[in-house]
Design an enzyme around this catalytic site. Structure first.
Site, PDB file in Angstrom:
ATOM      1  N   ASP A  84       0.873  -1.174   0.046  1.00 38.49           N
ATOM      2  CA  ASP A  84      -0.182  -0.127  -0.032  1.00 38.49           C
ATOM      3  C   ASP A  84       0.843   1.371  -0.011  1.00 38.49           C
ATOM      4  OD1 ASP A  84      -2.740  -0.561  -0.013  1.00 38.49           O
ATOM      5  OD2 ASP A  84      -2.894  -0.944   1.908  1.00 38.49           O
ATOM      6  N   GLU A 182     -13.648  -3.079  -2.034  1.00 39.87           N
ATOM      7  CA  GLU A 182     -13.703  -3.390  -0.511  1.00 39.87           C
ATOM      8  C   GLU A 182     -15.167  -2.780  -0.300  1.00 39.87           C
ATOM      9  OE1 GLU A 182     -10.746  -1.738   1.990  1.00 39.87           O
ATOM     10  OE2 GLU A 182     -11.890  -2.187   3.926  1.00 39.87           O
TER      11      GLU A 182
HETATM   12  O1  KIV Z   1      -4.717  -2.328   4.075  1.00 39.09           O
HETATM   13  C1  KIV Z   1      -5.310  -3.222   3.852  1.00 39.09           C
HETATM   14  O2  KIV Z   1      -5.124  -4.331   4.709  1.00 39.09           O
HETATM   15  C2  KIV Z   1      -6.212  -3.386   2.613  1.00 39.09           C
HETATM   16  C3  KIV Z   1      -6.959  -4.493   2.572  1.00 39.09           C
HETATM   17  C4  KIV Z   1      -8.432  -4.202   3.505  1.00 39.09           C
HETATM   18  C5  KIV Z   1      -7.505  -4.746   1.206  1.00 39.09           C
HETATM   19  O3  KIV Z   1      -6.085  -2.507   1.912  1.00 39.09           O
END
Ligand code: KIV
Length: 265
Positions: A84, A182
């Protein structure tokens, strides 16, 4: 090269084989997940909540994402790592490129994930231009929790659903390789999977998505707060973390997770 690549995930979609994805934040759990047969590991900024005990993902920094990503990479050297881009690390295309570069060079990421639709199209195109694989994230956007007024199901009205579909198509056209969706109604998860050629990985988005992702701590039943409605404790009744992860992979591959009680109308 990792066991899976963007190309092999696209082939799984074409062949109708579901993709099992799980979050990981450290080397030891990542190693277990790799041995359990998880297809893709996501170093999610959910670590802000489940590892750091914060009440949202907003405080997570790029340095922290690099640290956790590098740990996961050491533990699971053969796994495809999606990492991310945290809140405020991708405010414009140039900043997004610089942040993605750090996740790949220092964190060992193979794919970077960013939240948002039309607003992120230019950034996605720039990353694609530089050969950086991108995973979009639509539906409930945890980094926008205060704008959304809470962690709520998105895309319930036809207008909202259309907007998410248009955003998804725009991200694909810009060069995104994967999409996480999501907390949307199962019918919208199905429409997204059918209308895109890139794999759509759902979390609370119904069983028709091309794959599923779960937060590791939800799978283990150790989330400090009430677990989300779409989650399932796979450790219950099993005697090891790896057995729980393997059961999750099998349930996803056989289309038995998510069951109707884990889905939204
Ligand atoms: O940060 C995370 O774990 C996510 C998932 C909820 C898809 O983005």
């Amino acid at each position: 090269m990792p066991r899976h690549t963007i190309l092999s995930l696209k082939k799984l979609k074409r062949d109708g084989e579901k993709i099992a994805c799980l979050t990981a934040y450290d080397a030891s759990f990542a190693a277990q997940a790799e041995r359990a047969g998880v297809d893709v590991l996501l170093v999610g900024d959910s670590l802000g909540m489940v590892v750091q005990g914060r009440d949202s993902t907003l405080p997570v920094t790029l340095d922290e994402m690099v640290y956790h990503s590098a740990s996961v990479r050491r533990g699971a050297p053969d796994s495809l790592l999606v990492v991310d881009l945290p809140f405020m690390s991708c405010n414009n295309p140039q900043q997004t490129l610089a942040s993605a570069g750090r996740l790949m060079k220092e964190g060992g990421a193979h794919v970077v994930k960013l939240e948002g639709g039309a607003a992120m199209v230019e950034s996605v195109a720039l990353l694609a231009h530089h050969g950086i694989p991108v995973c979009g994230h639509l539906g409930l956007l945890p980094q926008s929790v205060h704008k959304l007024g809470g962690y709520r199901v998105q895309g319930r009205s036809e207008a909202e659903a259309e907007c998410i579909l248009r955003d998804a198509q725009a991200l694909e056209r810009a060069g995104a390789d994967l999409l996480v969706v999501e907390c949307v109604p199962a019918a919208l998860g199905e429409r997204l999977s059918q209308s895109l050629s890139i794999p759509v990985i759902g979390i609370g988005a119904g069983a028709a998505c091309d794959g599923q992702v779960l937060v590791l701590y939800d799978l283990l039943g150790i989330t400090p707060d009430k677990p989300p409605a779409f989650a399932k404790n796979f450790l219950s009744g099993r005697d090891s973390v790896m057995a729980a992860m393997a059961a999750y992979v099998e349930a996803v591959k056989h289309g038995v997770f998510p069951a109707p009680e884990h889905c939204f109308d």
